[in-house]
Structure formats: structure tokens, C-alpha cells
Design a protein around this motif. Structure first.
Motif, mmCIF file in Angstrom:
data_model
loop_
_atom_site.group_PDB
_atom_site.id
_atom_site.type_symbol
_atom_site.label_atom_id
_atom_site.label_comp_id
_atom_site.label_asym_id
_atom_site.label_seq_id
_atom_site.Cartn_x
_atom_site.Cartn_y
_atom_site.Cartn_z
ATOM 1 N N UNK A 35 0.831 -1.199 0.000
ATOM 2 C CA UNK A 35 0.000 0.000 0.000
ATOM 3 C C UNK A 35 0.872 1.259 0.000
ATOM 4 N N UNK A 67 -4.383 -4.702 -7.315
ATOM 5 C CA UNK A 67 -5.200 -5.707 -6.640
ATOM 6 C C UNK A 67 -4.638 -7.112 -6.872
ATOM 7 N N UNK A 85 -2.937 -9.386 -4.017
ATOM 8 C CA UNK A 85 -3.544 -10.663 -3.650
ATOM 9 C C UNK A 85 -2.539 -11.794 -3.811
ATOM 10 N N UNK A 126 -16.041 -12.282 -3.018
ATOM 11 C CA UNK A 126 -14.892 -12.257 -3.946
ATOM 12 C C UNK A 126 -14.553 -10.849 -4.415
ATOM 13 N N UNK A 127 -15.588 -10.023 -4.606
ATOM 14 C CA UNK A 127 -15.326 -8.662 -5.085
ATOM 15 C C UNK A 127 -14.630 -7.851 -3.998
ATOM 16 N N UNK A 138 -12.746 -9.122 -1.686
ATOM 17 C CA UNK A 138 -11.376 -9.644 -1.618
ATOM 18 C C UNK A 138 -10.492 -8.985 -2.663
ATOM 19 N N UNK A 139 -11.056 -8.746 -3.853
ATOM 20 C CA UNK A 139 -10.274 -8.108 -4.915
ATOM 21 C C UNK A 139 -9.982 -6.641 -4.584
ATOM 22 N N UNK A 168 -9.818 -5.137 -1.539
ATOM 23 C CA UNK A 168 -9.084 -4.839 -0.303
ATOM 24 C C UNK A 168 -7.601 -4.483 -0.508
#
Lengths: 258, 268
Positions: free
Chosen positions: A192, A232, A236, B105-106, B108-109, B111
Motif C-alpha cells: 500500500x 489488486x 492478492x 470475492x469482489x 477480496x479483490x 481490499x
């Protein structure tokens, strides 16, 4: 036969649904494509940037390079400071008030200072990443050593371990149960901070944050969204796959956490 | 005895800070530290004092109190928006598996994306200043609330539900006596994280969304005029405001969940 887990199926379905709705909204001009581009435009743009001199790859690599430089520095200093604070009482009383002051400062608030002191260059970004990931690492190391059963240390001492053995064979491995989740938290913070620092540091040309910020001059929302998608996905990947796997292979495998 | 112990722990706490301040002051007085980078503590203090007295009426001069107030106003506004949207969504996600599977899921994407990365897009959509800052702040505070409350509701022990059902609980009892008390500690955790996230995001977005006031703008603006003492002063104020916010939440925790005996005193 390889079967897709249920969770993944649901995720794919829901993301697909969102993409279709979004695409439809743009196609039926409910959304202005200049202000909110459709998913297909974003993918197309990503492809275009990738093909053009593999610019996108260069951007990602230079961002990741800064991330790992700052992060590795942070791991080295953070774990050592954490151990020092835990084992030396005077050091602890000296340093912990200062730490608790610094942890309450938003990381990006340091950037203006670094911009003056270091200049609008790559080093500013690296130092910001260092600051961002430093505190979770220090505090998780302290917690790990504090929660370590004192009997291990006594046992090692009775069996004739010298100082070096206690540090390297008792304290450090014992604290790993807390350090590794701390490392996972820290890489999220670092990621971030990287994006924010790159946006505020105008002197660097390649970087995901710089890409988003630079597209502001051209009102290029598509490239901004491309940057967000990259942030993103890479975030992830680092959190769930890289650090999750590290956790699974170490502390979970050793049975130190449930 | 107790007093002596207090004095000892206090002096142990403040001594290192004092030591650093004295050393810092000395080094900058002796011009060993570069004065354009490291303003001395006394200089920072007088800058803070001047900023507090300033009215902030002219274009580039700041007033510390106004800046603090503006940042806190943005924080509370964006927090309220996040709560108003996040709480209903979290309840829906907690009660319905279908909605959970569709929305999680959205989330999670979204964050891993820091709030500040959204700022350029929102600047184009909403323009400079308050609308962008508050929206991005709300965006950042939204996720901790949704994630924590959803987790809280989904983690309700099934045995409580069965018990309540057997004993003939009505819908209202289920909400008032099981769902709300059970998920309240989760909500507080979410609120704590939301305020921390929101605060950091708002300070960061203030730097790029050209807001003309706010603590983030104060320190970023000082960079242009090479005023390190304003930056240092701003950082100190930021730290104190955050510590104050944290103790406020701690107070709420003490008055609610600890008093009601939902969680152990002093945390788990």
C-alpha cells in the motif's frame, strides 16, 4: 481428475457477473466510457501497454524491485530491533516510547520530509516502504519472543548453550510463529505504501503508482483502472499465494499455529 | 512506595525522549545537522505555536486548529458513510450465503488496493477537495467494517440458534439477544480498523487532492516552501490526534463490551 473448489467457482462466477453487468452498463451508455471504461477496454489497454515495448512489465518489475529492497531492509532491521528490545530491559524502556510515537504517524506523512531530505527519487520510495513494513515486523518479533515459553531458554542454558546458541537456536526459531504472520502483514502495508509513495514522488518514471498519477494529466481513466487491477492482483498474489504458502510450509507445518 | 514507582516508571518513559530532544537541539544549534532538513525541537515548538495562533485567512497560511478540525470532520463524515453502507451490507452478507458468495470475492479483490490509488479516479469523477477526500476515506473505512461484521455474524455458534429456537425465541429476541451482542465486539474491531485506515487515507489523499486545508495538505504544502519545521510539527500533531482517537475507542470498549462481560478485561 482435477476439480475446481467450490469457493473458486463462486468467486469466478461473481466476478464474471460483475464484469458482464459493468460491460453492459457501458455498452448501453448508462456509464460514460470516458469516465468509467468497461472491463474489455481495461483488458485491451493492459494488452496494449504490455505489447508496447513491454512497458507494463518494466513498470511492474521496477515497482516490485523497490518493494523488495525496502521490505528486505525492514526485515533485517525489524527482526534485529525486535530481538534487542525483547532481551535487553534498558533498551526496551529507552526505545518503546519512541516506537509507540512513530507507529501512530501515517506512513505517507513522512513522504514530504523524505522528499526534502532525499529528493524526489527512488530512494524516497524505498525508505517509505521500509518505514511502512518496519513496525509490524518489530512488534511481531517482540510478541513472538514474549510468548515463548521461558522453560526453553532455561533448558537450553542448563544443557550448556552459549549466548549465540540461545539466540540462533531458541529465540529466533521460537519467535518465528509470530514473525511470519507479521511478515505477511508487513508486505501488505509495504504494498500500500509503495503505491502511495510512488504517486507523491514525482521524480520517478516507472512504477504502478506513477502510472496512475501520470494518467491524471491526460484524464486517462482506463490506465488508472489498469493500475488498480494490477495493484489488486499483485497484492492478492503476494498475500495469499506467496505469504500464505510461506505460512503453510513453516509455522503451520511445524504445528505452531492452528 | 507506589508514588516512587510511578515517578520511576514515568522518568524511565520520558528520559529517552528528553535525551533525544536535548541532543537534537544541541546538534542543530551547533549546525552539525543541516537546518534545512532538521529543524530543532525549539523551532518546531514555536512553529506549532505560531500555527495555532494563525487565522488561516490568507491563501497559503495555515491555521493548525482549522487544519485539525477539517481533517477530523472529513474523517467522521467518511466514517459515517462507511458505517451506513457497510453495516446493512454486512448484515445481508452474514445472513445470506448467496449474497456472501456473490459479494465476498469482489471485496477480496478490492481490499489490497490502497485508498490513495483511487484518488486520481475520484478526482476526475468528483473534482478536487472535500467530495473526493471524503469518498475515498469512506471507501477505505468501508472494508474493515464489512469484513469484521460479516465474520462476526457468520461465526455465531449454531448451538445458540438451536437453543433459542427450542425455547421458542421470536425473531426480535434472535436479533436483540443473539445477533447484536455476539457481533458487537466484531463491529468494534471493525470500527477501530476503519478509523485507522480512514485516517491514514484521508491524510494521504489530502496531499494530492489539493484541498487547501487539512493536516495532510499542511505538511505536503510545507514541502513546497521548504519548511521542515512545519512538516515535523504536523507529524507530531498527527501522532497525537491518532493516539487521542485510539484512546476514545478504547474508552468505548471499556464502557460497552468489557462492562457487559462480552470480552475479558484488557483484551484476550
Amino acid at each position: 481428475m482435477f476439480r475446481i473448489p467450490r469457493r473458486v467457482k463462486y468467486s469466478l462466477f461473481s466476478i464474471f457477473l460483475l464484469a458482464v453487468l459493468w460491460e453492459g452498463a457501458v455498452d448501453f451508455s448508462l456509464l460514460d466510457p470516458n469516465l468509467c471504461p468497461s472491463p474489455s477496454m481495461i483488458v485491451q489497454n493492459m494488452f496494449r501497454l504490455l505489447v508496447y515495448n513491454s512497458l507494463l512489465l518494466k513498470i511492474i518489475v521496477s515497482s516490485l524491485y523497490r518493494l523488495f529492497l525496502g521490505y528486505l531492509l525492514s526485515v533485517a532491521f525489524g527482526v534485529s530491533l525486535g530481538i534487542l528490545i525483547s532481551v535487553n530491559q534498558y533498551f526496551r524502556t529507552m526505545v518503546s516510547p519512541i516506537l509507540s510515537f512513530f507507529i501512530s504517524v501515517p506512513t505517507l506523512a513522512w513522504v514530504p520530509l523524505f522528499l526534502i531530505a532525499i529528493g524526489p527519487s527512488e530512494e524516497t520510495v524505498v525508505v517509505t516502504i521500509f518505514v511502512a513494513s518496519f513496525f509490524p515486523i518489530v512488534y511481531s518479533t517482540i510478541n513472538g519472543i514474549r510468548n515463548l515459553d521461558k522453560k526453553y531458554i532455561w533448558l537450553a542454558k542448563i544443557m550448556g548453550a552459549d549466548k549465540q546458541d540461545i539466540y540462533l537456536k531458541v529465540l529466533l526459531p521460537g519467535a518465528l510463529a509470530a514473525i511470519i504472520p507479521g511478515l505477511r502483514l508487513a508486505i501488505g502495508y509495504a504494498w500500500r505504501a509503495l503505491v502511495g509513495a510512488e504517486m507523491l514522488t514525482t521524480g520517478i518514471s516507472l512504477g504502478i503508482g506513477s502510472m496512475i498519477y501520470a494518467s491524471r494529466a491526460f484524464n486517462d481513466v482506463t490506465t488508472m483502472f489498469t493500475g488498480l487491477v494490477l495493484i489488486s492482483l499483485i497484492g492478492l498474489f503476494m498475500d495469499s499465494i506467496l505469504m500464505g504458502e510461506l505460512e503453510k510450509r513453516t509455522v503451520r507445518l511445524w504445528g505452531m499455529v492452528k | 512506595m507506589a508514588l516512587r514507582k510511578h515517578i520511576k516508571s514515568f522518568s524511565l518513559f520520558s528520559l529517552p525522549i528528553l535525551l533525544i530532544l536535548v541532543l537534537w537541539e544541541l546538534l542543530s544549534r551547533l549546525r552539525i545537522l543541516n537546518p534545512t532538513l532538521f529543524s530543532s525541537p525549539s523551532q518546531i515548538l514555536s512553529t506549532l505555536f505560531e500555527l495555532t495562533l494563525a487565522t488561516g485567512k490568507t491563501f497559503t497560511s495555515h491555521s493548525l486548529l482549522i487544519d485539525i478540525g477539517v481533517s477530523l470532520y472529513r474523517l467522521s463524515f467518511s466514517f459515517l458513510i462507511a458505517l451506513l453502507i457497510g453495516l446493512p451490507l454486512a448484515i445481508l452478507m452474514g445472513r445470506s450465503s448467496l449474497i456472501y458468495n456473490l459479494v465476498d470475492p469482489i471485496i477480496t479483490l478490492l481490499v489490497p488496493i490502497p485508498g490513495i490509488a483511487w484518488a486520481p479516479i475520484f478526482i476526475i469523477w468528483l473534482g478536487f477537495g472535500d467530495p473526493t477526500i471524503i469518498t475515498v476515506g469512506a471507501f477505505a473505512s468501508f472494508f474493515p467494517i464489512v469484513q469484521n461484521v460479516t465474520m462476526g455474524i457468520r461465526s455465531i455458534d449454531k448451538r445458540y440458534l438451536w437453543c433459542a429456537e427450542i425455547m421458542g425465541a421470536r425473531k426480535r429476541d434472535f436479533w436483540l439477544k443473539i445477533l447484536i451482542p455476539w457481533s458487537f465486539p466484531f463491529l468494534l474491531t471493525g470500527v477501530k480498523l476503519a478509523i485507522a485506515r480512514g485516517w491514514r487515507t484521508i491524510i494521504a489523499v489530502e496531499m494530492i487532492a489539493a484541498s487547501l486545508s487539512g493536516l495532510g495538505f499542511l505538511i505536503f504544502d510545507a514541502r513546497d516552501y521548504l519548511q521542515p519545521s512545519v512538516i515535523y510539527g504536523g507529524i507530531i500533531v498527527l501522532s497525537f490526534v491518532y493516539i487521542a482517537l485510539e484512546s476514545l475507542i478504547r474508552l468505548v470498549e471499556k464502557r460497552t463490551i468489557e462492562k457487559w462481560g462480552i470480552v475479558l478485561k484488557g483484551g484476550l
